[in-house]
Enzyme design. Structure first.
Site, PDB file in Angstrom:
ATOM      1  N   CYS A   9       1.866  42.524  28.996  1.00  0.00           N
ATOM      2  CA  CYS A   9       1.793  42.645  30.459  1.00  0.00           C
ATOM      3  C   CYS A   9       0.970  41.503  31.073  1.00  0.00           C
ATOM      4  CB  CYS A   9       1.177  44.000  30.808  1.00  0.00           C
ATOM      5  SG  CYS A   9       0.885  44.210  32.559  1.00  0.00           S
ATOM      6  N   CYS A  20      -0.047  40.928  38.526  1.00  0.00           N
ATOM      7  CA  CYS A  20       1.415  40.800  38.592  1.00  0.00           C
ATOM      8  C   CYS A  20       1.943  41.954  39.436  1.00  0.00           C
ATOM      9  CB  CYS A  20       1.994  40.867  37.181  1.00  0.00           C
ATOM     10  SG  CYS A  20       3.777  41.111  37.115  1.00  0.00           S
ATOM     11  N   CYS A  34       6.703  44.774  38.883  1.00  0.00           N
ATOM     12  CA  CYS A  34       7.205  46.155  38.776  1.00  0.00           C
ATOM     13  C   CYS A  34       6.813  46.980  39.996  1.00  0.00           C
ATOM     14  CB  CYS A  34       6.802  46.819  37.463  1.00  0.00           C
ATOM     15  SG  CYS A  34       5.056  46.891  37.124  1.00  0.00           S
ATOM     16  N   CYS A  45      11.057  43.746  32.566  1.00  0.00           N
ATOM     17  CA  CYS A  45       9.840  43.244  31.920  1.00  0.00           C
ATOM     18  C   CYS A  45       9.709  43.822  30.518  1.00  0.00           C
ATOM     19  CB  CYS A  45       8.643  43.657  32.771  1.00  0.00           C
ATOM     20  SG  CYS A  45       7.082  43.268  31.983  1.00  0.00           S
ATOM     21  N   ASP A  47     -11.903  54.684  38.729  1.00  0.00           N
ATOM     22  CA  ASP A  47     -11.568  53.746  37.662  1.00  0.00           C
ATOM     23  C   ASP A  47     -12.680  53.470  36.653  1.00  0.00           C
ATOM     24  OD1 ASP A  47      -9.183  52.644  37.297  1.00  0.00           O
ATOM     25  OD2 ASP A  47      -9.582  50.714  38.238  1.00  0.00           O
TER      26      ASP A  47
HETATM   27  S1  SF4 Z   1       2.621  44.311  35.946  1.00  0.00           S
HETATM   28 FE1  SF4 Z   1       4.624  45.308  35.545  1.00  0.00          FE
HETATM   29  S2  SF4 Z   1       6.189  43.691  35.711  1.00  0.00           S
HETATM   30 FE2  SF4 Z   1       4.178  42.706  35.574  1.00  0.00          FE
HETATM   31  S3  SF4 Z   1       3.982  42.226  33.413  1.00  0.00           S
HETATM   32 FE3  SF4 Z   1       2.938  44.197  33.726  1.00  0.00          FE
HETATM   33  S4  SF4 Z   1       4.480  45.748  33.348  1.00  0.00           S
HETATM   34 FE4  SF4 Z   1       5.542  43.791  33.585  1.00  0.00          FE
END
Ligand code: SF4
Length: 297
Positions: free
Chosen positions: A201, A226, A229, A188, A123
């Site tokens: 995001c 998050c 997804c 999303c 990374d």
């Molecule tokens: S991590 Fe995935 S679900 Fe969460 S805000 Fe970003 S793209 Fe959307």
């Protein structure tokens, strides 16, 4: 370049012994045109938000021998990060210790054990890691652009060895490795047909972004990162807890309640997140997230 061929069977066996859940080898050729075009288009659309490093060294990202002269082979590695128990307010990948340190140390051990020459990256360099993971056959690309490793799902960290020798054999992408994107925009708004728009995001905003959070950003279960997804990915059902102690949360982190988060002092923050990737957001950034999360929760 060393004239001896890399023994791919030995590298894979040692990688598994060291705790990696997948290992694949790809020829270090320029990134395929279709991927390169997609990446350039993604940059043009401004989808990388303020991650200016994504705009730098673009040629290097697309041509591995500009990053490591003489590179012949790219070994892709994955480690399972799915924790056994979870603090629900923090993204799954950040429950334990900083993966950069854990992965790098393990990758250096692999290089030493197998006598490999080259460099290792987690990374921190201009490398299209998900492209190489796809190309080396260690996983499929999910609709939200993650890599899912068969038997482990998308809860994996990725790392790459750039080696200056040819290998005795190379891997091919897995069948059906490219997804369609239809249906994901309803989950999303950041998931577009042209790739992930970091500006929308939650993960980007709560980890990378400095300053106020945009009003449009809605936090759900987590205030750091998050997982929506990730959890919605069909292959998430394959995720299973890692045996890696470094990726497990501490008892102190598990016990934190919304009220504890509200009153988190800078000193507690330092103790709680010692050696953790969460420190990337800094104390101020984390409190900004917590306050928004409490307000929206
Ligand atoms: S991590 Fe995935 S679900 Fe969460 S805000 Fe970003 S793209 Fe959307």
């Amino acid at each position: 370049m060393s004239s001896a061929l890399l023994n791919s069977t030995d590298i894979k066996a040692q990688a598994l012994r060291l705790g990696f859940v997948a290992c694949g080898l790809a020829k270090a050729e320029p990134v395929a045109e279709s991927f390169a075009e997609r990446y350039l288009h993604w940059l043009e659309r401004g989808f990388c938000a303020e991650m200016d490093y994504m705009r730098r060294n673009v040629e290097m990202r697309l041509q591995p021998d500009l990053l490591v002269p003489g590179v012949r082979t790219i070994v892709c590695l994955a480690m399972n990060f799915m924790p056994e128990r979870q603090q629900p307010a923090i993204s799954l990948y950040a429950q334990g210790k900083d993966y950069h340190d854990v992965m790098k140390q393990r990758m250096q051990e692999l290089m030493q054990t197998c006598g490999l020459e080259g460099r290792c990256f987690v990374d921190t360099a201009p490398v299209l890691e998900r492209y190489w993971a796809w190309k080396s056959g260690i996983g499929t690309i999910t609709p939200s652009g993650l890599i899912a490793v068969p038997g482990y799902g998308p809860t994996v960290f990725l790392g790459e060895l750039f080696l200056t020798s040819e290998a005795d054999s190379y891997d091919a992408p897995l069948p059906g490795a490219m997804p369609t994107k239809s249906g994901w925009q309803s989950l999303c708004p950041a998931l577009t047909a042209e790739g992930l728009d970091a500006r929308k995001c939650v993960s980007y905003q709560t980890i990378e972004h400095r300053g106020e959070l945009p009003e449009s950003i809605r936090l759900h279960q987590t205030f750091y990162g998050c997982d929506r997804c990730l959890r919605a990915t069909p292959q998430f059902v394959e995720a299973r807890p890692t045996q890696e102690p470094a990726f497990q949360p501490s008892d102190a982190l598990l016990e934190m309640t919304p009220n504890d988060w509200r009153n988190l002092t800078e000193e507690q923050y330092r103790t709680l997140f010692k050696g953790s990737a969460v420190k990337r957001a800094k104390y101020e950034g984390l409190m900004r997230n917590i306050n928004r999360w409490l307000k929206q929760g």
